[in-house]
Design a protein around this motif. Structure first.
Motif, PDB file in Angstrom:
ATOM      1  N   UNK A 102       0.836  -1.203   0.000  1.00 36.43           N
ATOM      2  CA  UNK A 102       0.000   0.000   0.000  1.00 36.43           C
ATOM      3  C   UNK A 102       0.868   1.249   0.000  1.00 36.43           C
ATOM      4  N   UNK A 103       1.904   1.255   0.803  1.00 36.53           N
ATOM      5  CA  UNK A 103       2.797   2.410   0.859  1.00 36.53           C
ATOM      6  C   UNK A 103       3.616   2.537  -0.422  1.00 36.53           C
ATOM      7  N   UNK A 104       3.902   1.411  -1.058  1.00 34.27           N
ATOM      8  CA  UNK A 104       4.581   1.478  -2.355  1.00 34.27           C
ATOM      9  C   UNK A 104       3.714   2.189  -3.386  1.00 34.27           C
ATOM     10  N   UNK A 105       2.429   1.894  -3.397  1.00 37.48           N
ATOM     11  CA  UNK A 105       1.508   2.563  -4.305  1.00 37.48           C
ATOM     12  C   UNK A 105       1.452   4.055  -4.012  1.00 37.48           C
ATOM     13  N   UNK A 106       1.319   4.426  -2.751  1.00 32.87           N
ATOM     14  CA  UNK A 106       1.242   5.843  -2.393  1.00 32.87           C
ATOM     15  C   UNK A 106       2.549   6.565  -2.721  1.00 32.87           C
ATOM     16  N   UNK A 107       3.672   5.883  -2.545  1.00 31.47           N
ATOM     17  CA  UNK A 107       4.943   6.496  -2.925  1.00 31.47           C
ATOM     18  C   UNK A 107       5.033   6.747  -4.415  1.00 31.47           C
ATOM     19  N   UNK A 108       4.556   5.800  -5.217  1.00 37.77           N
ATOM     20  CA  UNK A 108       4.550   5.992  -6.668  1.00 37.77           C
ATOM     21  C   UNK A 108       3.700   7.186  -7.054  1.00 37.77           C
ATOM     22  N   UNK A 109       2.522   7.301  -6.450  1.00 41.94           N
ATOM     23  CA  UNK A 109       1.655   8.441  -6.748  1.00 41.94           C
ATOM     24  C   UNK A 109       2.315   9.752  -6.330  1.00 41.94           C
ATOM     25  N   UNK A 110       3.004   9.748  -5.189  1.00 39.51           N
ATOM     26  CA  UNK A 110       3.620  10.982  -4.704  1.00 39.51           C
ATOM     27  C   UNK A 110       4.733  11.450  -5.632  1.00 39.51           C
ATOM     28  N   UNK A 111       5.551  10.534  -6.149  1.00 38.56           N
ATOM     29  CA  UNK A 111       6.634  10.962  -7.028  1.00 38.56           C
ATOM     30  C   UNK A 111       6.085  11.492  -8.350  1.00 38.56           C
ATOM     31  N   UNK A 112       5.095  10.820  -8.913  1.00 35.53           N
ATOM     32  CA  UNK A 112       4.512  11.320 -10.157  1.00 35.53           C
ATOM     33  C   UNK A 112       3.850  12.673  -9.939  1.00 35.53           C
ATOM     34  N   UNK A 113       3.177  12.843  -8.804  1.00 33.69           N
ATOM     35  CA  UNK A 113       2.580  14.139  -8.517  1.00 33.69           C
ATOM     36  C   UNK A 113       3.623  15.218  -8.321  1.00 33.69           C
ATOM     37  N   UNK A 114       4.752  14.879  -7.677  1.00 28.10           N
ATOM     38  CA  UNK A 114       5.800  15.857  -7.478  1.00 28.10           C
ATOM     39  C   UNK A 114       6.570  16.191  -8.724  1.00 28.10           C
ATOM     40  N   UNK A 115       6.606  15.287  -9.701  1.00 25.19           N
ATOM     41  CA  UNK A 115       7.348  15.524 -10.932  1.00 25.19           C
ATOM     42  C   UNK A 115       6.452  16.066 -12.038  1.00 25.19           C
ATOM     43  N   UNK A 116       5.361  15.371 -12.326  1.00 18.69           N
ATOM     44  CA  UNK A 116       4.509  15.756 -13.445  1.00 18.69           C
ATOM     45  C   UNK A 116       3.412  16.733 -13.055  1.00 18.69           C
ATOM     46  N   UNK A 117       3.102  16.837 -11.783  1.00 18.48           N
ATOM     47  CA  UNK A 117       2.118  17.790 -11.238  1.00 18.48           C
ATOM     48  C   UNK A 117       0.705  17.513 -11.736  1.00 18.48           C
ATOM     49  N   UNK A 118       0.408  16.280 -12.046  1.00 18.06           N
ATOM     50  CA  UNK A 118      -0.957  15.894 -12.383  1.00 18.06           C
ATOM     51  C   UNK A 118      -1.682  15.499 -11.103  1.00 18.06           C
ATOM     52  N   UNK A 119      -2.983  15.700 -11.069  1.00 20.04           N
ATOM     53  CA  UNK A 119      -3.749  15.360  -9.873  1.00 20.04           C
ATOM     54  C   UNK A 119      -4.923  14.448 -10.206  1.00 20.04           C
ATOM     55  N   UNK A 120      -5.940  14.981 -10.849  1.00 23.49           N
ATOM     56  CA  UNK A 120      -7.180  14.236 -11.066  1.00 23.49           C
ATOM     57  C   UNK A 120      -6.940  13.021 -11.960  1.00 23.49           C
ATOM     58  N   UNK A 121      -6.326  13.232 -13.116  1.00 25.08           N
ATOM     59  CA  UNK A 121      -6.116  12.118 -14.045  1.00 25.08           C
ATOM     60  C   UNK A 121      -5.194  11.068 -13.444  1.00 25.08           C
ATOM     61  N   UNK A 122      -4.135  11.503 -12.778  1.00 20.21           N
ATOM     62  CA  UNK A 122      -3.213  10.549 -12.170  1.00 20.21           C
ATOM     63  C   UNK A 122      -3.880   9.758 -11.055  1.00 20.21           C
ATOM     64  N   UNK A 123      -4.731  10.411 -10.294  1.00 20.24           N
ATOM     65  CA  UNK A 123      -5.457   9.725  -9.218  1.00 20.24           C
ATOM     66  C   UNK A 123      -6.339   8.616  -9.787  1.00 20.24           C
ATOM     67  N   UNK A 124      -7.068   8.919 -10.842  1.00 15.35           N
ATOM     68  CA  UNK A 124      -7.944   7.916 -11.450  1.00 15.35           C
ATOM     69  C   UNK A 124      -7.132   6.798 -12.092  1.00 15.35           C
ATOM     70  N   UNK A 125      -6.004   7.145 -12.743  1.00 12.79           N
ATOM     71  CA  UNK A 125      -5.161   6.117 -13.354  1.00 12.79           C
ATOM     72  C   UNK A 125      -4.639   5.154 -12.297  1.00 12.79           C
ATOM     73  N   UNK A 126      -4.177   5.685 -11.168  1.00 15.00           N
ATOM     74  CA  UNK A 126      -3.648   4.821 -10.112  1.00 15.00           C
ATOM     75  C   UNK A 126      -4.725   3.905  -9.544  1.00 15.00           C
ATOM     76  N   UNK A 127      -5.943   4.401  -9.441  1.00 22.47           N
ATOM     77  CA  UNK A 127      -7.034   3.562  -8.940  1.00 22.47           C
ATOM     78  C   UNK A 127      -7.379   2.477  -9.953  1.00 22.47           C
ATOM     79  N   UNK A 128      -7.393   2.840 -11.241  1.00 21.88           N
ATOM     80  CA  UNK A 128      -7.752   1.867 -12.270  1.00 21.88           C
ATOM     81  C   UNK A 128      -6.697   0.761 -12.403  1.00 21.88           C
ATOM     82  N   UNK A 129      -5.424   1.109 -12.311  1.00 17.13           N
ATOM     83  CA  UNK A 129      -4.394   0.102 -12.536  1.00 17.13           C
ATOM     84  C   UNK A 129      -4.157  -0.757 -11.301  1.00 17.13           C
ATOM     85  N   UNK A 130      -4.632  -0.335 -10.130  1.00 20.13           N
ATOM     86  CA  UNK A 130      -4.444  -1.136  -8.925  1.00 20.13           C
ATOM     87  C   UNK A 130      -5.721  -1.833  -8.477  1.00 20.13           C
TER      88      UNK A 130
END
Length: 772
Positions: free
Chosen positions: A506-534
């Motif tokens: 679970x923390x691995x997933x949240x870490x992946x989301x945090x790095x993508x958010x910190x680098x690419x600065x996407x929020x809504x689309x990235x959130x939905x993508x992470x939910x769909x792929x997991x």
């Protein structure tokens, strides 16, 4: 300077343009956007999203009936279907090829390692180097525009900037083949970004009916011949690429909306959603076919679905603190990643890559060598770990059987009941490695030392890899980096709270989301993508939390990854909001010292040729002098229109007298004759040959101008001009003095006309065409 609004037969027109007496200075195409300060790449120009409502266009619209509109809408849906099928099949080909090349590589390496570790290293290095060499060779010699992810260029295209070569057929082929080589060659990059570019190329090729250069010519598909419709198709292609890469159709729609487009409407939303659904069906069908052993090593890997639905279902309040810390870490590491890649990419672009294609090939092969040696050598330096107790963990298979994907890879282990945790990450495709890092109910599978070594090494490899001349995406490297430090934090939380319901995955997933958010600065689309792929909706609030924190932290230091790369490439993006200082400026303040180059309604051919040869402007105001000496702006004519008229020569006249233009435009020209092909630069002034007698003739420009260009008063705030320019996708805005007369006032109620007036409006349109 005072101006006035005059009422003529053609309707109200502004009297004069500003800066009509300033000295003339040449400037390149993109400097027409007066507030763009970033450097401009040679060869880029703006796209014409504005409707040119000249005589040919109005006549064309007047002739369109209900059946024509139905046919037009049906073609749009057909194109959406074709884009979805093409993108889904392209993603399938790339995934199957990467999985099989990786499988052959690992089998050969493990087989030779039984006899000699050095020989295994040599085979591993050569296999990777061959694939990477094929990728960089294709890019440098066949499709230079296929290098990188392509997303910064697509953001520019959908923002109104046309970068040559990014949507060509050879770029599509180079992207597909190059992605297979670069990802299969084990580089620290992914195929998700290139798949977005692949979808956009397919959309563009479908819209223009193929490529005549490569004898792929479907005339029946050549319906959309303007930049507005092409923009919609490219938007659909971008969404299809994300949907194919992540098997996330809803995420693909939101990615196109949030990340790449500058303009959106509800009709486009439906087609984008339909295409993403088509992609999902195509991918699912292809995977079902491969499930019967028809695709070689393509098995459980390939398409991204990291199912962690069987992991942590709930979380306590105390866990929010380490999860928030993940957001901060992601924001800091993401911002640092952006800055390091910016510095290195700038050096490559300005120094290294200017030395020729040979240097690019050597650089890519050198990066491949470093990556192969580290990924092979570091697992040799780590000690093997005993397999989990089969009684306590009956579902775990350890070590992993030969020729199978999964966790617990045996590598340089003396006992059959041991595995190498670092090799479990390295000796897998990126997708399978992430699946291992996200795996649930595998407590203590990785040691903290191995995770830290991998994170530092892969972070540095991702920094130096991005920017070499191969197709490369940053989604997968970002997920792997974030998942690694996320799992480290998860191990710390497990040791502190000592609860069985806390899962490291679970923390691995949240870490992946945090790095993508910190680098690419996407929020809504990235959130939905992470939910769909997991496939875990329970983690949605936590993903939202880390994304918001990581984006806020990253925004403190620099721009998002793709925005920085676009700026580095000289793509003058108009961001969603204007700069704060623009509130204090007016439209007049943004004007340069350049004289406005304009034409009279009756212009001599030699003068038109001289103006087109002396500058690179793409739009020219057309003025007409009244008997009382006043001048009126009757419209704006584009450079492409002038070139078509000069090449045709059909409207040349011997005397500078305005003639009767009623009906002649529709006889000699159609609305599509003035459209620049998407796959070429169109006409050039150097392609037109005129005799001395023809140069002395004249052209009446009035039938060909856009009679209703967007005009703003000189004292309008620059913020308003910026919003108008970006939201409408404009290329030119005329700045004029404030008018002194009032014609009328239009409110919302005046725009809500009943449908029964459609026939009347058509008749009025026909009458106006005749009266021009």
């Amino acid at each position: 300077m005072q101006g006035e609004l005059r009422l003529t037969v053609d309707g109200p027109r502004w009297s004069r343009l500003l800066n009509s007496e300033a000295p003339v200075e040449e400037h390149d195409t993109m400097h027409e956007d007066p507030w763009v300060k970033s450097p401009v790449t040679l060869g880029t120009e703006s796209l014409d999203y504005e409707v040119v409502e000249n005589s040919a266009y109005r006549e064309d619209q007047a002739q369109r009936g209900r059946w024509h509109r139905i046919h037009y809408a049906a073609i749009k849906w057909l194109f959406a279907l074709l884009i979805g099928i093409g993108t889904g099949l392209s993603a399938f080909v790339i995934n199957v090829a990467v999985e099989n090349f990786s499988g052959w590589k690992f089998i050969a390496t493990f087989a030779i390692m039984r006899h000699s570790y050095f020989a295994g290293l040599v085979v591993y290095v050569l296999f990777n180097a061959t694939l990477v060499f094929s990728s960089v060779f294709i890019v440098t010699n066949f499709a230079p525009a296929a290098a990188g992810s392509g997303i910064p260029e697509l953001k520019g295209y959908l923002n109104g900037i046309d970068t040559p070569g990014i949507l060509l057929f050879r770029t599509l082929i180079g992207k597909i083949l190059g992605s297979i080589g670069s990802v299969g060659g084990g580089l620290a990059l992914g195929k998700e970004g290139p798949l977005v570019h692949t979808g956009a190329c397919i959309a563009s090729l479908v819209g223009q009916g193929g490529s005549t250069k490569y004898f792929i010519n479907w005339q029946w598909l050549r319906v959309f011949k303007n930049d507005r419709d092409r923009r919609d198709l490219v938007t659909i292609g971008c969404a299809a690429g994300v949907a194919a890469a992540f098997r996330a159709p809803v995420g693909g729609v939101l990615f196109a909306l949030e990340e790449v487009t500058s303009w959106w409407r509800s009709q486009l939303l439906w087609r984008v959603f339909f295409t993403s659904a088509v992609v999902a069906v195509v991918v699912r069908t292809a995977m079902s076919w491969c499930a019967h052993g028809n695709c070689g090593h393509f098995g459980s890997g390939g398409f991204i679905i990291w199912d962690i639905s069987g992991g942590q279902d709930d979380y306590s309040f105390y866990e929010l603190w380490p999860m928030a810390m993940l957001g901060i870490i992601g924001g800091l590491l993401g911002a640092l990643f952006n800055q390091l890649t910016l510095y290195l990419s700038s050096y490559r672009r300005n120094v290294l890559h200017k030395k020729g294609d040979r240097v690019k090939i050597i650089e890519a092969c050198l990066v491949s060598l470093i990556t192969s040696v580290l990924s092979f050598g570091l697992p040799l330096l780590t000690t093997c770990t005993p397999c989990p107790d089969p009684v306590r963990y009956p579902d775990i298979v350890c070590p992993r059987p030969s020729k199978h994907y999964g966790n617990y890879v045996t590598f340089h282990c003396s006992s059959e009941n041991q595995y190498n945790d670092l090799a479990t990450i390295f000796f897998n495709t990126p997708d399978d490695a992430i699946r291992n890092l996200f795996s649930t109910k595998t407590v203590h599978e990785y040691s903290a030392q191995s995770l830290f070594i991998f994170m530092v090494m892969f972070y540095l490899l991702a920094v130096i890899t991005y920017g070499i001349a191969v197709p490369s995406g940053q989604f997968v490297p970002g997920i792997m980096i974030g998942a690694t430090y996320g799992r480290l934090v998860g191990m710390l939380v497990v040791s502190l709270y000592k609860k069985d319901d806390i899962d490291e995955g679970t923390y691995a997933l949240l870490g992946a989301a945090s790095f993508l958010g910190g680098s690419m600065r996407m929020t809504v689309s990235l959130c939905v993508i992470m939910v769909e792929i997991t496939n875990n909706l329970n983690l949605l609030p936590l993903i939202m939390l880390v994304l918001l924190i990581s984006k806020a932290v990253g925004d403190i230091f620099n721009m998002g990854f793709y925005e920085q790369q676009a700026h580095l490439r000289g793509i003058p993006l108009l961001e969603s909001t204007p700069k704060r200082f623009m509130r204090k400026l007016s439209a007049r303040d943004a004007l340069r010292a350049n004289k406005v180059v304009n034409f009279s309604r009756i212009a001599q051919v030699s003068h038109i040729v001289a103006v087109l040869c002396s500058n690179n402007h793409n739009g020219f105001p057309v003025i007409e002098e009244l008997p009382n000496g006043q001048t009126l702006v009757i419209g704006l004519i584009l450079r492409s229109y002038l070139l078509v008229l000069l090449q045709s020569k059909a409207d040349f006249q011997d005397t500078p007298i305005a003639g009767d233009d009623r009906g002649r435009v529709t006889i000699r020209y159609s609305a599509t004759d003035f459209v620049k092909p998407v796959s070429s630069k169109g006409l050039s002034i150097n392609d037109i040959h005129l005799t001395p007698q023809e140069l002395e003739m004249y052209l009446d420009l009035k039938p060909f101008v856009n009679p209703s260009p967007y005009m703003v008063p000189e004292d309008m705030s620059l913020t308003k001009v910026y919003n108008l320019f970006r939201q409408l996708g404009l290329r030119h805005v005329l700045v004029v003095p404030r008018p002194s007369r009032l014609t009328g006032l239009i409110t919302r109620k005046d725009l809500l006309l009943p449908e029964v007036l459609e026939e009347t409006s058509t008749e009025l349109s026909s009458t106006r065409v005749q009266g021009l």
